[in-house]
Scaffold this motif. Structure first.
Motif, mmCIF file in Angstrom:
data_model
loop_
_atom_site.group_PDB
_atom_site.id
_atom_site.type_symbol
_atom_site.label_atom_id
_atom_site.label_comp_id
_atom_site.label_asym_id
_atom_site.label_seq_id
_atom_site.Cartn_x
_atom_site.Cartn_y
_atom_site.Cartn_z
ATOM 1 N N ALA A 50 2.103 8.458 -4.656
ATOM 2 C CA ALA A 50 2.514 9.088 -3.398
ATOM 3 C C ALA A 50 3.655 8.330 -2.730
ATOM 4 C CB ALA A 50 1.330 9.194 -2.449
ATOM 5 N N LYS A 51 3.688 7.011 -2.871
ATOM 6 C CA LYS A 51 4.766 6.225 -2.259
ATOM 7 C C LYS A 51 6.112 6.542 -2.911
ATOM 8 C CE LYS A 51 1.908 2.441 -0.652
ATOM 9 N NZ LYS A 51 1.589 1.036 -0.735
ATOM 10 N N ALA A 52 6.108 6.746 -4.217
ATOM 11 C CA ALA A 52 7.341 7.117 -4.910
ATOM 12 C C ALA A 52 7.792 8.502 -4.465
ATOM 13 C CB ALA A 52 7.136 7.082 -6.421
ATOM 14 N N ARG A 53 6.853 9.425 -4.309
ATOM 15 C CA ARG A 53 7.182 10.768 -3.831
ATOM 16 C C ARG A 53 7.801 10.702 -2.438
ATOM 17 N NH1 ARG A 53 5.716 14.535 -0.428
ATOM 18 N NH2 ARG A 53 3.952 13.381 0.333
ATOM 19 N N GLU A 54 7.250 9.875 -1.585
ATOM 20 C CA GLU A 54 7.772 9.740 -0.224
ATOM 21 C C GLU A 54 9.184 9.141 -0.242
ATOM 22 O OE1 GLU A 54 8.163 10.222 3.695
ATOM 23 O OE2 GLU A 54 6.526 11.007 2.473
ATOM 24 N N ALA A 55 9.402 8.153 -1.088
ATOM 25 C CA ALA A 55 10.739 7.561 -1.215
ATOM 26 C C ALA A 55 11.743 8.605 -1.703
ATOM 27 C CB ALA A 55 10.703 6.365 -2.164
ATOM 28 N N PHE A 56 11.301 9.467 -2.618
ATOM 29 C CA PHE A 56 12.176 10.527 -3.117
ATOM 30 C C PHE A 56 12.482 11.545 -2.014
ATOM 31 C CE2 PHE A 56 12.968 14.531 -5.431
ATOM 32 C CZ PHE A 56 14.087 14.141 -6.140
ATOM 33 N N ALA A 57 11.498 11.883 -1.200
ATOM 34 C CA ALA A 57 11.703 12.807 -0.084
ATOM 35 C C ALA A 57 12.729 12.246 0.896
ATOM 36 C CB ALA A 57 10.385 13.092 0.627
ATOM 37 N N ILE A 58 12.653 10.965 1.165
ATOM 38 C CA ILE A 58 13.621 10.318 2.061
ATOM 39 C C ILE A 58 15.019 10.366 1.448
ATOM 40 C CG2 ILE A 58 14.301 8.083 3.041
ATOM 41 C CD1 ILE A 58 11.242 7.546 3.387
ATOM 42 N N THR A 59 15.099 10.150 0.140
ATOM 43 C CA THR A 59 16.388 10.222 -0.550
ATOM 44 C C THR A 59 16.982 11.625 -0.437
ATOM 45 O OG1 THR A 59 15.753 8.473 -2.087
ATOM 46 C CG2 THR A 59 17.519 9.943 -2.797
ATOM 47 N N CYS A 60 16.150 12.641 -0.622
ATOM 48 C CA CYS A 60 16.629 14.023 -0.469
ATOM 49 C C CYS A 60 17.171 14.237 0.938
ATOM 50 C CB CYS A 60 15.500 15.009 -0.755
ATOM 51 S SG CYS A 60 15.029 15.094 -2.486
#
Length: 70
Positions: A50-60
């Motif tokens: 989930a932390k990687a998903r959140e980091a990806f969302a921030i990148t988007c």
């Protein structure tokens, strides 16, 4: 891989290529696996964590690319 750590991204072409590179970088940084596949609209990016998903969302968001939970 669990579906709860997925995002649907609304991008195509070079923006999608850019996001694939960022997803790979984020996954490597978090030491997790990831994959992408087609969604009805856009592309689905899934991460083991989930932390990687959140980091990806921030990148988007930083790139101004819309995304939503899958």
């Amino acid at each position: 891989m669990p579906k709860e750590n997925c995002l649907i991204v609304f991008a195509a072409g070079r923006k999608l290529d850019l996001l694939r590179g960022e997803a790979s970088r984020i996954a490597k940084e978090h030491k997790v696996e990831w994959h992408t596949d087609r969604a009805d609209i856009g592309a689905r990016f899934c991460f083991e964590d989930a932390k990687a998903r959140e980091a990806f969302a921030i990148t988007c968001d930083n790139f101004g690319i819309s995304c939503r939970d899958s």
